[in-house]
Structures are given as structure tokens and as C-alpha cells.
Scaffold this motif. Structure first.
Motif, PDB file in Angstrom:
ATOM      1  N   GLY A   1      42.157  40.126  95.259  1.00 32.79           N
ATOM      2  CA  GLY A   1      42.204  38.767  95.930  1.00 32.79           C
ATOM      3  C   GLY A   1      42.905  37.777  95.217  1.00 32.79           C
ATOM      4  N   LEU A   2      42.736  37.995  93.626  1.00 34.68           N
ATOM      5  CA  LEU A   2      43.444  37.298  92.859  1.00 34.68           C
ATOM      6  C   LEU A   2      45.031  37.589  92.968  1.00 34.68           C
TER       7      LEU A   2
ATOM      8  N   LEU B   1      46.705  38.392  95.464  1.00 35.22           N
ATOM      9  CA  LEU B   1      47.295  37.714  96.530  1.00 35.22           C
ATOM     10  C   LEU B   1      47.571  36.055  96.468  1.00 35.22           C
ATOM     11  N   ILE B   2      46.350  35.600  95.595  1.00 43.10           N
ATOM     12  CA  ILE B   2      46.586  34.205  95.150  1.00 43.10           C
ATOM     13  C   ILE B   2      47.891  34.057  94.255  1.00 43.10           C
TER      14      ILE B   2
ATOM     15  N   GLN C   1      51.145  34.341  96.125  1.00 39.81           N
ATOM     16  CA  GLN C   1      51.413  33.246  97.177  1.00 39.81           C
ATOM     17  C   GLN C   1      51.814  31.984  96.282  1.00 39.81           C
ATOM     18  N   ALA C   2      51.443  31.700  95.011  1.00 40.35           N
ATOM     19  CA  ALA C   2      51.692  30.725  94.183  1.00 40.35           C
ATOM     20  C   ALA C   2      52.911  30.926  93.762  1.00 40.35           C
TER      21      ALA C   2
ATOM     22  N   SER D   1      55.150  29.575  96.248  1.00 42.23           N
ATOM     23  CA  SER D   1      55.154  28.213  96.669  1.00 42.23           C
ATOM     24  C   SER D   1      55.841  27.779  95.739  1.00 42.23           C
TER      25      SER D   1
END
Lengths: 277, 364, 549
Positions: C355-356, C358-359, C362-363, C366
Motif C-alpha cells: 500500500g505504501l 502505491l502512495i 502516486q506522490a 503528483s
């Protein structure tokens, strides 16, 4: 009842998982020479450390044998070898006259008639006491049979009687994980009873038990001997005295002495090992 | 516990709710789509029906994952492989049904083969013009792969994270393989432009409803089958293996057989889910193999609550609904949300929503 | 090779002056006396270039060559580079050089500066392919007498492309005075190639003999035609054996090259896996965000380059410690924030760290952009090391291999010689015991995880030199890295090194006959089977502790 029966025959004919059993079928146990377990020249080494060193040990049919010895003497490793968990580097291990234990894996050895109780009580904590006993019950343990298996009244009766024997009748539907330490030990012994093995290996059955519990356990084990052969590993000398007829002392992976408890306790070598130089 | 399956299903609250809702949905949704006029507020659009059908496919897939993970402790990161194989088997049938209506109008060869200048159908494409054969393959292809893989893996006692990682490697290898044009599965683009299924136009509302019903039926059937396994003595053995594998061996259970059997069954369920998914979304391509998708399924199960089956369904629906909503409203945020879901659920909600509800009921 | 031909003008002039000087010394006053009429003739020829057609231009080039005017080389080089132009106002021909205010003009006859002009006031004197080829040959003829052996060698190479009577005689003359062994050999090869066309079979035979040991394409192709068309059986046989010889060596060097490619791929795998070998192998923690830590390292290199746009080399060198710190700190954060709550629950750790990942991806999308970014390669890492005509190693791959070994050695040093390493090993072997001995195991866990993460970051910097940097950079390595660690044997850094290298080599060995993607698939399938045969990897940890897993 017709459909499950039909499915069973179908499953029977298919024998989908039959060929997963390696090699030939396990032969029947033969104790015609009155010896049930032969361990000869067994050596197991871990990274150079010899846990078992040319260990030779025989157990007679129907005997109750106690194995004692200091920590690291190789008691648990010996059990691992007999039950197929550890393969020895050399030596031979026979169950009766016909069954070469080193050719079999754990389930085959269990099916051949050797049951084991671990040092740390291992029961299926998420199952109920009743289910634990049901799982341990002797019988065909192949997938298709088990999938469509139904408990017969006779089997239920057997489970109930074992529940009575181990004194857990009131905990019948309790989660095994919620039992006390002593109760777990008994449940495990009960599972051994359900398995109905020819040879029981029992690792430290009274560790952490109250005196009453210990006494009850001794009764249980004594009740087993005769019909079954029992090998008990134990530290508690009082307990050993209460049950043992013949004692084997292990030290540094091999047999140091063997005989009645009194003989063993007067053996000079044993005294030296236990009391220090 | 030792009661017949039917009684189990009728007394267990989760099963009651799930089967009840599933039946009501299966009756209401077609009615609201077909019988209610399009301008009514109660009308369910065909788009929604298809979307629901897709969700139900995911739910079936989630059940398959929960069966091996929740009940047997096998964390599979490779179930998309089985899902995709089932999907490809269905896709191949649908491709063959296009016939001369393709861009190149070849009666036998699918468009992409004509495009690649192939003159003959590869051997493994034969038979897929027959529906029964394709359906057999939907079951056999994932089943056989799972059986062979599991036979090796479980026999050599690969467990825990090791197993998870090699299931992921398997999926990854298949992903790479299916991307190749030479494999004969349409490469990058996969299989698409389907026309009809058993003679029914795939774009027609009635066909969509039919597919939706078939999916609902498969989900219900799959659920009942899994429930039956879980309630059988084999189910108790399987949970025993999950909790203490070594102990189960020492009382005489051939652990690898049980795992293999369960694993293969689970793979077949995933394959069926894939086969139902493909005609509803209209495409199958190698992207379906992606390892990230496989992990996503696991998180559906974790969010819902593993080891309960209805939790897996709930998780699949909740997460996918959230995904649809987020990717529509805030596409940027979705991966953050999904990532956070992974972290938060494992840290704070190990039993998932179902566990949370159970706790709430206990304290209330 | 092309780099040598397009030498900066300053250097050309310097060479030219040197050449003039040598000529002067050699021929004394005679040359000086002959200069004046030569200049006039030269100037006439040059002036004609302004209006000549391509055919005429060729003729003029021939004439210029014959005259051997001191400035001819400069003129030809400028002509080849498209820097020769005629002034629209008077048709005078100049060599042009880019200047701040338009174009600087240089007189082609005496190399003197002739002011500046707007580029619109000039008409470029065009060339075509044929002419450019001729010009290259012509320049090579000049360079054959250059003082620099490297330039001479390049000139010989250039001339070998097309041999005619003029070039052959030039080569022969040069051979008489050449003192560099390498250039002599090149000259001999050139002449032998020319001799292969001799009507005399003995000469051809001798020429084939001379060519023995040469591996270049020109020689190979010439021998090939000879083997086909040669009337004389002895020469044909000699050519055939020469061809076989070349084939053999080519195969050999091909093998060495494959091995090298394999090692460089292996180094990438080792770099990617070695951080994982620490977190997974030593600590038993599954970190699915490992690839993203590499990605963070790669982005650190990218940011470093944005900060120091003018200093590519410095940026990359600084990126290594910076990436170690950034990724290491993120790693410590992950351990303190997530992983420590999940010790003993590997499957949950796997999910949470995924999960991390993925974050983190995405970070990066961004903050930077979803698009790939490229990080410039420092000069010392670009290009390749030409060992002989058929064998060269690219510098960046070579440095990656060295870098991987360096990281490995450092890590071994840290784990075996420092107190942190001692504590890490203690905690990994027996947490309770280590704690009892006063090791603060929580701290050690964080440090270990940070170390593994930091190494991942460093690996990311290395990757930034091989591929583009993007949000998916890490994802593509995670499966491979786990495979390497598991293949090598968990908890064993040497296993990771040998495992990674051998997987790299096997992959590259398979590639020629199965294709790159198939090779990868085969390696994966092999690994899947291997892990099932030997679940503890190549170099398993034996003993009681391992039994418990």
C-alpha cells in the motif's frame, strides 16, 4: 444419502491424489520379534554440531519407556527423526520388522501408527475441543474421503469417551485456544488416543503442570501402556519414577545408560553427567 | 457445526444477509431495467446493470482468494492469472464467433492474426468455436495451471511469503508472455470487438441482463460451494493446516494434497469469474495479469474481513464502488486512498469490516 | 570516429600550422619560393567553387589535392562541415565560423580573418553525399601525414573504405616513413586489401597472409568476396581459413560480450536486491516498497541534476550519498511508522508495504509528473571502450559493475566490521538474547531497515544512469529483486551477489536464441522451479534456527 455415497465411489475410482503418495504403500506393522522401534547408528548434524551421535535404541512392543537427559542431549531431535521431520545424515530407523521410517514422510508415518505429542502443547486453537479430537481420529485421511465424511454414531461415541478420559467433557465445544495449559496437554494426549497409534512419542507431558494434573497425566499414560508402546521424554524425576519401568539416559546425542530407574541412578557415568565433574 | 449445509446457511447471519441480498438484487435489477421506463427514477440503466455484473465477477474472484487465504493461509498474489486465463478462454470463443464480421472478414482467423500475416489458426485455437469446449477450457486452463504449479509448490513445502512471491512471479511471467504477439493471444491489444455469445448480441440489453443473472448465479453457487467446503470435515482440516501445519501432518493429514485441492478449486472459481467478466467489459488483454491487480484482490478480502466469504464479497463491492467513484471524481486521489487502505486495514482493522461489525454488536 | 573528424577548428588550425612548419623544415627555401604562384592557383580554384556544379566541385577538389596547398586541409574540412560560403555581393569564397554578431569570415587562401558578415549575406556552398565522401577521403590523405598517430590511424581507416590508385600510393609512401607500429599495421592492412585486387596470384596470396589476425568488417567482407570469386585455389583456401579465423574470434568476443552484458545486468539485479537482502534476509521483513525506495533514489539524482544543471558529473557523484540519506530516512520512517507494528506477521507486512508503495508512486506523480525524466550521464560514463575492432564495452555498464561490487564490499564491511553490523547480526540471530545483552533492538531494527532502504536509494542512482526515471521504475524491479534474494539464499549477502550475477548472465545467454522477453520468462520459470526444489536458495543457512522457519 445416495448422492454422497455415489460421489464417494466416484472419488474412490478417481484416486486423484493417490500418486502423490511416494513409492509403494506402507506395509503393515510387524512386531513378531516383539520390538516395535529400531534406531541404529543415527547421526544428525547441524552446522557441525552433532545433535545425535551414533544413537542406537530399541523399544519393545507394549513398553513404556522414559528417556531422560540434560538439555541438548538430543531428545527432541530423536523424536523429529522418528516422525520424519528431520532426516538423519546416517543410520537406520525401522518401525517393526517391515517399515523403514526413513523412506516415509510425516503423514505416512502417522498413518503407519506413530503418534506424537509436542513439548509445547500444539492443538488447533481455533477449533473446538471436539473438533480437535475429530481431526485426530484414525481413518482414511485423503481429501475426497474427508470432504464427504460424516461422523457415525460410533465415532461420536468414541470421541465422547475420549473426552471423558481426558476430563474435558465440560469443555466439549470450547475453543481449544481458551483451555488452560494442563488442559491443552490433555487434549493433545486425547488426540493421540483418537489417532490410536501403536507407538506414542510424548515430549515432556507434565512441564508446567500442577501436582494434581501431573498425577492425572501419569494415570493416563499408564493406562495407555500395554495396548500401545509409549516413549516419554521427561525432566521431572518424580514423574519418571511414578511411571517408568525402563529408563534410557541420553547424553550428547547417544545413549549413556539404560535400565531401571534405580540402576540408572546408581550408574557412575550418569551421576557424573548430572552432578558435574 | 455438524449440522447440514442448508441449516448452516440459514442460521449464519452473514450468509443469510448475503444470499438474501443477492437473490433480491438478481430479481429486482432485471425488472427495474426491463419493466420500468427509462425516464423513471427507478429505472436501472443497462450501464449500471453491466457495472453491477462486473462487481459480482470481482466478488466471485474475491471469494476464490478468501477461500485459500482466509481458510488455508495461502496468500495468493497470482489469482489474476487464473482470472485472466478463464477470461482468455471465453475471449477466444467470442473471437471465433465474430467470423466474417471482422475488419478483414476472414471466416476463421481473428483480425489480429490476419494483421500479423498468419495463414493458419494455431493449434490451441481449435475447438474454441464450440461453446461447450470453451467452457471446458474456462475451467481446465486455470485449473491445470493451478494444479501443476501447486503440485510443485506445496510438495516442496513452499509456504508463507515465499509462496506469495512465487505466485507473483508466475503472474508476472504470464503477463510478459501474453504481451508477445507470437503467443497468438492478440499481444498488447488482447482480444476485443466481440459481437455475440451463443447467437445473442452482446450489445443488447437482454443479453446484458442474461450475463448479469449468470454472474449472480455463479456467485451464489460459488459461495454455497465454498461454504460447503468450509463446513465439511475437510474444511476443518484446512483451517487446522492454516493454524498448525506441522501438527496436521503429524496426525496424518497429507497437507500438500489438501492445499493443492483447495488451490485448484479456487483457481477454477477465479477462472469462471474471468469468463463472466470478459463478455461484460468487452475486452481481455494482458493487463489483467498485472501483479498489482492480484494484490488489489487481496485488499478487497482484507477490507471485508477474511475467512468469512461474505466479508470478501462485501470488500470487493465496497472497494470497487469506491474505485469507480474516486476515479470519476478525483482520479488523482484514488491510488493514495487505495494505498492508505492497505496500510490502515492491516494496522488497525485485521478482521476487516465484518470484524468491526461483530465487535460493535458484541459491545452494543 | 566521427568525433575525430569533426575536430574543433582551433585544433585544426594548430595541426595545420604544425604541418606547415614540418613541411617548411623538410623542403627548405624551395617551398618558400614556390608559395607565391601556388597561392594564386589555389585562390583561383577556390573562387570557382562558388558557382561550380557538383561535378565541377569534385574536379576542383581533385585539383586542390594535387596542388597540396598548405590551407587546403582547412578548406576541405570546412567544406565538409558545410562552413564554406560565397558572399552574395562579390562571390568571394570564405570559410565561416559562428560568431556572436553573425558570421566570422576566414580567408581560405591565407587563413587570415576577413571580418564578419550577416548570414543572410552569404550563400552556402553545398555538398552532396558523393562529394562528402570524396572530401572525407581527401582530408584523410592530408591527415595521413599528421603528427598525431591517432589522427593518422583514423585517416587510414577512412581511406580503407575506398581504395584507388591515389590512396594506395599515398598509403605506400606513408608506410615507408611511418614509425608508429599501430599505424604501420593499419597501413599494411590497407595495402594488403589493395593487393587482393592484384592480377598476380602470389601477391594476392601474400596479401591474405598479411591480413591474418585482422577482425575488421572491411577485411571480412573482402575475404568473403575473395573466397567466392578467386580463381586461384591456394588463395581461396587461404581466404577461407582467414574467414574461419575471424569467425572464431568473433564468436569468442561475442561470448565475452554476452558475459559482460550478463554481468552488467547482474550488477543491476544485485544493486536492486542487496538492500532487500538486508531487510528481507537479515530482518525477515517483506518490504514491497523496496522498489519505490529505489525510485526515490533515482529521483534524488534527478533533483540533484536540476540543482546543478552545469555540473553533470558532480550532480551524479553527490546524488549517491544524498540518495542514501533520503531513501534511508524514508526507510526509517517506514519501519517506525508501519513495519514495527507488524513484526512476526509477514503477510500483513507485505500488504501494508505494498500500500505504501502505491502512495509513494502516486506522490511522485503528483510532485514531479507521471512522465519519465532522464538524468544526464556524466562524460566519463558515456561512450565506450573500444578494445578491438569487434569488441567494445560501454563505459556506463562497466561502471555499474564496478559500482555494484563497491556497494557490496562496503556493505560487507559495515555488517562485519562496525558495531551496527554486529548488533544487526545479533538481533537477527536471537532478538531476545541480544536485548538481554543490552542491544536496543528497536533502534537496531530502525537502523537496519534504514540501511537497506539507503542502499536501495543508491541503487536507484545507478539505475538513473541506465534508464529513464519514472514513477514505475521500482515496480519493475521488485519481483526480480525478491527472486535474486530467494535464489541466493535468504540472509546471505554473498548468495545475493552470486545469485544476481548468475541470473544476469543466464538471462543474457538465453536472449540470443529465445529473445529478450522469452529469456526473462524462462528465467522466472526456472526460478519458480528452483525455489520449489530448494526453498532455502543456493546458500541456505543450516542449523536449528533455520529449522524453525
Amino acid at each position: 444419502m445416495k448422492l454422497p455415497a455415489a460421489l464417494e465411489t466416484f472419488a474412490d475410482r478417481e484416486h486423484v491424489f493417490e500418486f502423490m503418495a511416494r513409492g509403494s504403500r506402507v506395509p503393515r506393522l510387524d512386531v513378531s520379534h516383539n520390538v516395535i522401534l529400531y534406531l541404529e547408528d543415527i547421526t544428525v548434524a547441524f552446522d557441525g554440531f552433532r545433535a545425535l551421535n551414533d544413537l542406537t535404541l530399541y523399544v519393545d512392543a507394549g513398553e513404556l519407556r522414559c528417556i531422560i537427559g540434560p538439555n541438548g542431549a538430543g531428545k527432541t531431535t530423536m523424536m523429529d527423526v522418528i516422525t520424519g521431520k528431520t532426516r538423519p545424515d546416517s543410520g537406520s530407523a525401522w518401525f517393526g520388522q517391515t517399515i523403514d521410517l526413513l523412506q516415509l514422510d510425516e503423514p505416512e508415518i502417522a498413518a503407519a501408527g506413530i503418534g506424537r505429542k509436542f513439548q509445547k502443547p500444539t492443538v488447533f486453537t481455533e477449533h473446538s475441543v471436539f473438533e480437535n479430537l475429530e481431526l485426530a481420529m484414525a481413518g482414511d485421511k485423503r481429501v475426497w474421503r474427508i470432504l464427504f465424511a460424516k461422523l457415525t454414531p460410533a465415532q461420536i461415541e468414541r470421541i465422547e469417551s475420549v473426552l471423558e478420559t481426558i476430563g474435558l467433557k465440560d469443555q466439549r465445544d470450547a475453543r481449544a485456544g481458551s483451555l488452560s495449559h494442563g488442559q491443552k496437554q490433555w487434549l493433545e494426549i486425547g488426540m493421540l488416543l483418537m489417532q490410536d497409534p501403536q507407538l506414542l512419542l510424548v515430549d515432556e507431558p507434565v512441564a508446567g503442570m500442577t501436582p494434581q494434573e501431573t498425577e492425572r497425566t501419569a494415570e493416563l499414560l499408564l493406562g495407555l501402556a500395554g495396548k500401545h508402546s509409549v516413549v516419554v521424554v521427561e525432566h521431572d524425576m518424580a514423574f519418571v519414577r511414578s511411571i517408568a519401568r525402563k529408563v534410557t539416559v541420553l547424553h550428547e546425542g547417544s545413549v549413556l545408560a539404560e535400565g531401571s530407574l534405580d540402576e540408572v541412578q546408581n550408574n557412575a557415568k550418569v551421576v557424573e553427567v548430572y552432578l558435574g565433574e | 457445526m455438524h449440522t447440514p449445509l442448508l441449516k448452516t446457511l440459514l442460521t449464519e447471519r452473514g450468509s443469510q444477509v448475503f444470499l438474501g441480498v443477492l437473490i433480491v438484487t438478481a430479481i429486482l435489477v432485471p425488472l427495474l431495467n426491463l419493466a420500468v421506463p427509462a425516464d423513471s427514477a427507478l429505472h436501472v440503466s443497462t450501464y449500471t446493470v453491466t457495472l453491477l455484473g462486473k462487481y459480482l465477477c470481482y466478488a466471485l474472484l474475491a471469494i476464490a482468494v478468501d477461500l485459500v487465504w482466509g481458510y488455508c493461509g495461502i496468500l495468493s498474489l497470482g489469482h489474476t492469472a487464473f482470472f485472466a486465463l478463464g477470461g482468455y478462454a471465453m475471449g477466444m470463443y467470442l473471437m471465433r464467433q465474430i467470423g466474417t464480421r471482422g475488419v478483414y472478414g476472414d471466416p476463421v482467423l481473428p483480425d489480429f492474426m490476419v494483421f500479423l500475416n498468419w495463414s493458419e489458426l494455431p493449434w490451441y485455437w481449435h475447438g474454441f468455436d464450440m461453446f461447450w469446449f470453451a467452457m471446458l477450457m474456462v475451467v481446465l486452463a486455470p485449473g491445470a495451471l493451478a494444479y501443476v504449479f501447486g503440485w510443485f509448490a506445496f510438495r516442496s513445502r513452499v509456504t508463507g511469503v515465499y509462496l506469495s512471491i512465487i505466485t507473483q512471479a508466475l503472474t508476472f511471467a504470464l503477463l510478459l508472455a501474453f504481451f508477445r504477439n507470437e503467443m497468438g493471444f492478440g499481444g498488447n491489444n488482447g482480444l476485443t470487438d466481440f459481437k455475440d455469445l451463443l447467437g445473442f448480441d452482446l450489445q443488447a440489453d437482454a443479453t446484458r441482463i442474461g450475463l448479469f443473472l449468470a454472474t449472480a448465479f455463479a456467485l451464489g453457487g460459488g459461495y454455497v460451494a465454498c461454504r460447503a467446503i468450509a463446513a465439511s470435515r475437510a474444511g476443518r482440516v484446512i483451517r487446522a493446516i492454516r493454524d498448525a501445519e506441522g501438527r496436521a501432518r503429524f496426525i496424518g493429514y497429507r497437507v500438500e494434497s489438501y492445499k493443492l485441492w483447495l488451490w485448484t478449486f479456487s483457481a477454477v472459481l477465479a477462472g469462471i469469474a474471468g469468463a463472466l467478466y470478459v463478455p461484460q467489459v468487452g475486452i481481455i488483454n494482458p493487463g489483467e495479469f498485472a501483479p498489482i491487480n492480484a494484490i488489489e484482490i487481496v485488499i478487497w478480502v482484507a477490507v471485508g474481513g477474511r475467512g468469512t466469504l461474505y466479508g470478501a464479497v462485501l470488500g470487493a463491492l465496497v472497494v470497487n464502488y469506491a474505485k469507480t467513484w474516486f476515479t470519476g471524481a478525483f482520479p488523482e486521489v484514488w491510488l493514495y486512498a487505495l494505498g492508505a487502505l492497505f496500510v490502515l486495514v492491516t494496522l488497525f482493522l485485521p478482521q476487516g469490516i465484518v470484524g468491526l461489525l461483530a465487535r460493535a454488536r458484541k459491545t452494543a | 570516429m566521427t568525433a575525430r573528424l569533426h575536430r574543433p577548428p582551433g585544433r585544426t588550425v594548430a595541426h595545420l600550422m604544425l604541418w606547415c612548419w614540418a613541411l617548411l623544415l623538410a623542403s627548405g627555401l624551395q617551398v618558400a619560393a614556390a608559395q607565391a604562384p601556388g597561392d594564386t592557383h589555389h585562390a583561383e580554384q577556390v573562387a570557382q567553387l562558388a558557382t561550380a556544379g557538383f561535378g565541377e566541385k569534385e574536379r576542383i577538389v581533385d585539383a586542390l589535392l594535387e596542388a597540396r596547398h598548405p590551407q587546403t586541409r582547412m578548406l576541405l574540412a570546412a567544406f565538409l562541415d558545410g562552413r564554406l560560403a560565397s558572399r552574395k555581393s562579390d562571390g568571394k569564397v570564405f570559410i565561416t565560423e559562428d560568431a556572436d554578431d553573425g558570421v566570422a569570415l576566414v580567408d581560405p587562401v591565407d587563413a587570415s580573418a576577413a571580418g564578419t558578415a550577416k548570414s543572410s549575406a552569404l550563400r552556402k556552398i553545398g555538398t552532396n553525399n558523393r562529394l562528402r565522401k570524396k572530401l572525407k577521403g581527401a582530408i584523410a590523405l592530408f591527415d595521413l601525414d599528421d603528427a598525431d598517430a591517432g589522427v593518422r590511424l583514423a585517416a587510414v581507416d577512412e581511406m580503407l573504405r575506398e581504395l584507388d590508385a591515389t590512396t594506395v600510393s599515398a598509403l605506400r609512401t606513408r608506410l615507408g616513413v611511418e614509425d608508429s607500429a599501430r599505424v604501420r599495421r593499419a597501413l599494411e592492412v590497407g595495402l594488403a586489401l589493395a593487393d587482393l585486387s592484384s592480377p598476380d596470384a602470389e601477391v594476392r596470396l601474400a596479401a591474405v597472409g598479411t591480413l591474418e589476425g585482422e577482425l575488421g568488417t572491411a577485411v571480412y567482407n573482402r575475404l568473403k568476396t575473395l573466397e567466392r570469386d578467386e580463381p586461384d585455389a591456394r588463395v581461396r583456401d587461404a581466404a577461407l581459413s582467414g574467414l574461419r579465423h575471424i569467425d572464431q574470434w568473433r564468436r569468442f568476443y561475442g561470448g565475452v560480450e554476452t558475459l559482460f552484458f550478463g554481468l552488467s545486468l547482474g550488477s543491476v539485479l544485485v544493486l536492486a536486491a542487496i538492500g532487500l537482502a538486508i531487510t528481507f534476509g537479515v530482518m525477515g521483513v517483506i518490504n514491497m516498497a523496496h522498489g519505490e525506495l529505489m525510485m526515490i533514489g533515482a529521483y534524488t539524482a534527478y533533483v540533484m541534476q536540476l540543482l546543478l544543471p552545469q555540473h553533470t558529473t558532480l550532480a551524479v557523484l553527490l546524488a549517491v550519498p544524498a540518495a542514501f540519506l533520503v531513501s534511508g530516512l524514508v526507510g526509517v520512517g517506514i519501519e517506525r511508522g508501519i513495519v514495527r507494528f507488524l513484526y512476526g506477521r509477514p503477510l500483513e507486512t507485505l500488504l501494508a508495504t505494498f500500500g505504501l508503495s502505491l502512495i509513494l508512486q502516486q506522490a511522485v506523480r503528483s510532485i514531479f509528473s507521471p512522465l519519465n525524466r532522464s538524468v544526464a550521464t556524466p562524460e566519463f560514463m558515456s561512450g565506450s571502450w573500444q578494445i578491438n575492432e569487434v569488441f567494445s564495452l560501454t563505459w556506463n555498464r562497466l561502471y555499474i559493475v564496478i559500482f555494484a561490487l563497491l556497494v557490496f564490499a562496503l556493505l560487507q564491511l559495515v555488517l562485519n566490521k562496525t558495531s551496527l553490523g554486529l548488533k544487526v547480526r545479533a538481533v537477527s540471530q536471537n532478538r531476545e538474547m541480544a536485548r538481554a545483552l543490552g542491544v536496543r533492538s528497536a533502534r537496531v531494527d530502525a537502523m537496519t531497515f534504514g540501511l537497506g532502504a539507503g542502499v536501495a536509494g543508491v541503487a536507484g542512482v545507478a539505475l538513473s544512469q541506465l534508464t529513464n526515471v519514472g514513477p514505475n521504475l521500482g515496480q519493475s524491479y521488485i519481483v526480480d529483486s525478491f527472486m535474486v534474494v530467494v535464489f541466493g539464499g535468504v540472509g546471505n549477502l554473498w548468495g545475493t551477489l552470486i545469485g544476481g550475477m548468475s541470473l544476469g548472465v543466464v538471462n543474457k545467454l538465453l536472449e540470443p536464441w529465445s529473445g529478450a522477453v522469452m529469456a526473462k520468462i524462462l528465467v522466472l520459470v526456472f526460478l519458480i522451479l528452483f525455489i520449489q526444489r530448494r526453498p532455502r536458495g543456493l546458500f541456505p543457512h543450516k542449523g536449528r534456527a533455520a529449522e524453525g522457519h
